[in-house]
Write a protein that holds these residues in place. Structure first.
Motif, mmCIF file in Angstrom:
data_model
loop_
_atom_site.group_PDB
_atom_site.id
_atom_site.type_symbol
_atom_site.label_atom_id
_atom_site.label_comp_id
_atom_site.label_asym_id
_atom_site.label_seq_id
_atom_site.Cartn_x
_atom_site.Cartn_y
_atom_site.Cartn_z
ATOM 1 N N TYR A 143 -2.382 23.057 -29.000
ATOM 2 C CA TYR A 143 -2.753 21.927 -28.149
ATOM 3 C C TYR A 143 -3.007 22.320 -26.691
ATOM 4 O O TYR A 143 -3.386 21.473 -25.890
ATOM 5 C CB TYR A 143 -1.648 20.872 -28.175
ATOM 6 C CG TYR A 143 -1.598 20.049 -29.435
ATOM 7 C CD1 TYR A 143 -2.603 19.151 -29.748
ATOM 8 C CD2 TYR A 143 -0.526 20.166 -30.323
ATOM 9 C CE1 TYR A 143 -2.561 18.383 -30.906
ATOM 10 C CE2 TYR A 143 -0.468 19.397 -31.473
ATOM 11 C CZ TYR A 143 -1.494 18.507 -31.758
ATOM 12 O OH TYR A 143 -1.442 17.752 -32.906
ATOM 13 N N LEU A 392 -2.332 16.477 -24.506
ATOM 14 C CA LEU A 392 -0.995 15.992 -24.810
ATOM 15 C C LEU A 392 -0.056 16.180 -23.626
ATOM 16 O O LEU A 392 -0.250 17.075 -22.786
ATOM 17 C CB LEU A 392 -0.402 16.734 -26.006
ATOM 18 C CG LEU A 392 -0.569 16.118 -27.401
ATOM 19 C CD1 LEU A 392 -2.037 15.974 -27.749
ATOM 20 C CD2 LEU A 392 0.156 16.951 -28.449
ATOM 21 N N SER A 394 4.502 15.557 -23.194
ATOM 22 C CA SER A 394 5.672 15.170 -23.976
ATOM 23 C C SER A 394 6.924 15.183 -23.121
ATOM 24 O O SER A 394 6.958 15.736 -22.023
ATOM 25 C CB SER A 394 5.847 16.114 -25.181
ATOM 26 O OG SER A 394 6.168 17.432 -24.755
ATOM 27 N N VAL A 456 5.662 11.974 -27.475
ATOM 28 C CA VAL A 456 4.372 12.620 -27.250
ATOM 29 C C VAL A 456 3.334 11.559 -26.874
ATOM 30 O O VAL A 456 3.202 10.533 -27.547
ATOM 31 C CB VAL A 456 3.900 13.376 -28.508
ATOM 32 C CG1 VAL A 456 2.559 14.070 -28.240
ATOM 33 C CG2 VAL A 456 4.937 14.394 -28.946
ATOM 34 N N ASP A 458 -0.921 11.082 -25.698
ATOM 35 C CA ASP A 458 -2.192 11.799 -25.663
ATOM 36 C C ASP A 458 -3.307 10.928 -25.104
ATOM 37 O O ASP A 458 -3.212 9.703 -25.080
ATOM 38 C CB ASP A 458 -2.566 12.374 -27.029
ATOM 39 C CG ASP A 458 -2.951 11.325 -28.066
ATOM 40 O OD1 ASP A 458 -3.808 10.470 -27.784
ATOM 41 O OD2 ASP A 458 -2.410 11.380 -29.187
ATOM 42 N N GLU A 496 3.675 21.017 -27.227
ATOM 43 C CA GLU A 496 3.020 19.723 -27.076
ATOM 44 C C GLU A 496 3.199 19.193 -25.659
ATOM 45 O O GLU A 496 3.266 17.991 -25.423
ATOM 46 C CB GLU A 496 3.575 18.733 -28.115
ATOM 47 C CG GLU A 496 3.281 19.183 -29.530
ATOM 48 C CD GLU A 496 3.970 18.355 -30.610
ATOM 49 O OE1 GLU A 496 4.034 18.834 -31.759
ATOM 50 O OE2 GLU A 496 4.446 17.251 -30.313
#
Length: 548
Positions: A143, A392, A394, A456, A458, A496
């Protein structure tokens, strides 16, 4: 780079006698759809119609050296060099007809398909000779763009697909035996889970069938729907075999090269060497309990679901439940409880579903024969975005935030604020909260052990976004996760994480970073293995020139 591409590179590609490993030019995945005069080589490529039909198919993308699951890592975001289709409509001519041309972007110039340790050693020599940066790629699920770089030499490990079960495995140099499965670096999670199930075993793997089971997922930590009970992926590794920067093929375990073993248990993929195989713990196959409620959501019902989850998650985690919650769904799995105990435990969720009445899309409380059954039924059909540009961010959420009504209220407000300006939010209860293990045994941030959620966020954009548009996406994502940063310790999952994570060394590794840096200096003193926000990375290196 123009000199390498036009003169030196073809000469070295044709001269195979001095270095046996054969490297090939890497074509961008969408190249067949661009006019012939705008692409370098069409030999062996799929047709444009095949690319268009499978542009968002994660299994098809596995077959291409120049394909990445999230396509901004095929591009140079800093200067607009790219070779992309419109993921919403791959037949859209505006993406690939003149004046659009197919440019290399961050797709590696050369790829060596790795089949053994000698292939790695030879490929590293070749990369050094060409003065090309090295990247390590397996499935292309990264990612953060760590398996691609402009002008790079890619070591593609997808052919390392062997698996074997050992009822009494002894890590090299050790005495104790364990039940374990040895997996090649190219083994996919879906294949590993199937192999384990066939052998009446339970194994921890990624949350998508096409995630590599021994690559960056594992080396970066590796969370799973059953990590609450069985631990992170790194908790379950008992041995690695790895080729280091100097070409040595080493075995790393608790009894051999212990420092490297520790670093590979959370220090990140593509950083300390090229992992060829990993051996991981395997437990007996057990039935699992499943709870799923999905519904047509609005702001009121989403808030009600999240309030319910925050009130019950500590109890649920202690009872063995792990899962995923978003705005319109709660999905949990439990490998410990029997059916009656599971139903009693999940009564609050069942009651929530009952109160939703006609808004409920699906309400399922069942027992399945194994974790594979759960995975194939509920995880495989719901992939994360593929073929899209996806960024992403997190945050690890400490269990202490669920201790009181006031702290739960603060967390709920932060979650709602974070969700307000993103494409998606996923609240994973996939931390090793109930798994009994010392944080000193692995190099992931110790915050994993005291956290109950991994959240998470996005944001997504399409092929025609400008540099300014893309920059705005990253900035908006950083701002959105800021609501959670404000009330949590500095802790995030590196695989992430936000590519602009403040003080990323602390967020990803906590107080382990200094030790990781010393291991990096020992096994890779020239920083041959370098990647974005990895241990020892320098953001001003030319290989990172396409980040914005």
């Amino acid at each position: 780079m123009m000199f390498l591409t036009s003169i030196l590179l073809p000469m070295l590609l044709s001269a195979q006698s001095c270095l046996a490993t054969r490297a090939t030019v890497t074509n961008p995945f969408a190249a067949p759809c661009f006019r012939a005069e705008n692409r370098s080589n069409s030999a062996g490529l799929p047709s444009c119609s095949e690319v268009q039909s499978n542009y968002t198919d994660r299994f098809f993308r596995l077959t291409s050296a120049g394909s990445y699951m999230n396509t901004q890592w095929e591009t140079c975001q800093a200067n607009g060099s790219q070779c992309l289709l419109d993921w919403a409509d791959p037949s859209n001519l505006l993406a690939f007809e003149t004046p659009r041309i197919c440019e290399q972007g961050s797709v590696p110039l050369l790829t060596a398909e790795i089949e053994n340790a000698q292939d790695v050693a030879t490929a590293l020599k070749r990369a050094k000779l060409l003065r090309m940066p090295v990247v390590v790629k397996n499935t292309g699920h990264d990612y953060k763009g760590r398996s691609s770089a402009p002008g790079s030499f890619s070591l593609w490990t997808h052919k390392l697909s062997d698996m074997s079960h050992h009822a009494n495995f002894v890590p090299e140099g050790c005495d104790a035996t364990v039940s374990a499965i040895t997996i090649g670096a190219g083994v996919l999670t879906g294949d590993l889970l199937k192999f384990a199930d066939t052998n009446n075993l339970t194994i921890v793997g990624g949350n998508d069938p096409t995630v590599g089971a021994a690559g960056g997922w594992l080396q970066g930590g590796g969370h799973s729907f059953i990590s609450n009970t069985y631990g992170l992926g790194v908790d379950r590794v008992v041995q690695y075999r790895v080729v280091t920067a100097d070409g040595q093929y080493l075995t790393a375990s608790a009894c051999r090269h212990q420092d490297l073993f520790w670093a590979l248990r959370g220090g990140g993929g593509g950083t300390f060497g090229v992992v060829m195989e990993a051996t991981v713990l395997a437990d007996p196959k057990v039935p699992v309990q499943v709870a799923l409620v999905s519904f047509n959501a609005n702001d009121t019902t989403t808030r009600a679901l999240w309030e319910l989850v925050l009130e019950n998650q500590l109890t649920w985690s202690a009872s063995g439940w792990g899962g995923l919650v978003n705005q319109h769904q709660a999905l949990y799995v439990n490998p410990i409880l029997n059916s009656s105990a599971a139903n009693a435990s999940m009564h609050p969720l069942a009651e929530f579903a009952s109160n939703l009445k006609d808004a409920v899309v699906k309400s399922v409380f069942i027992e399945l024969p194994s974790y594979l059954s759960f995975f194939n039924t509920f995880i495989t059909p719901s992939p994360a975005p593929v073929g899209e540009n996806v960024a992403l961010a997190s945050r690890l959420i400490p269990a202490s935030l669920l201790d009181s009504p006031d702290s739960r209220s603060d967390l709920l407000d932060a979650l709602l604020a974070s969700a307000a300006n993103v494409s998606d939010i996923r609240i994973f209860s996939t931390t090793p909260f109930s798994f009994n293990s010392s944080s000193e045994l692995t190099s992931v941030t110790p915050a994993w052990r005291t956290s109950v959620f991994h959240v998470v966020l996005d944001r997504v954009w399409n092929f025609n976004a400008t540099k300014s548009d893309i920059s705005d996406q990253y900035e908006a994502l950083t701002a959105s996760v800021g609501s959670l940063r404000d009330i949590t310790p500095p802790a995030s999952y590196q695989n992430e994480g936000d590519i602009h994570e403040p003080d990323h060394e602390l967020a990803f590794w906590g107080d382990n970073y200094a030790r990781l840096l010393s291991v990096k200096a020992k096994y890779d003193p020239d920083n041959l293995f370098d990647c974005w926000q990895c241990v020892g990375f320098k953001s001003d290196a030319p290989r990172f020139s396409c980040y914005i």
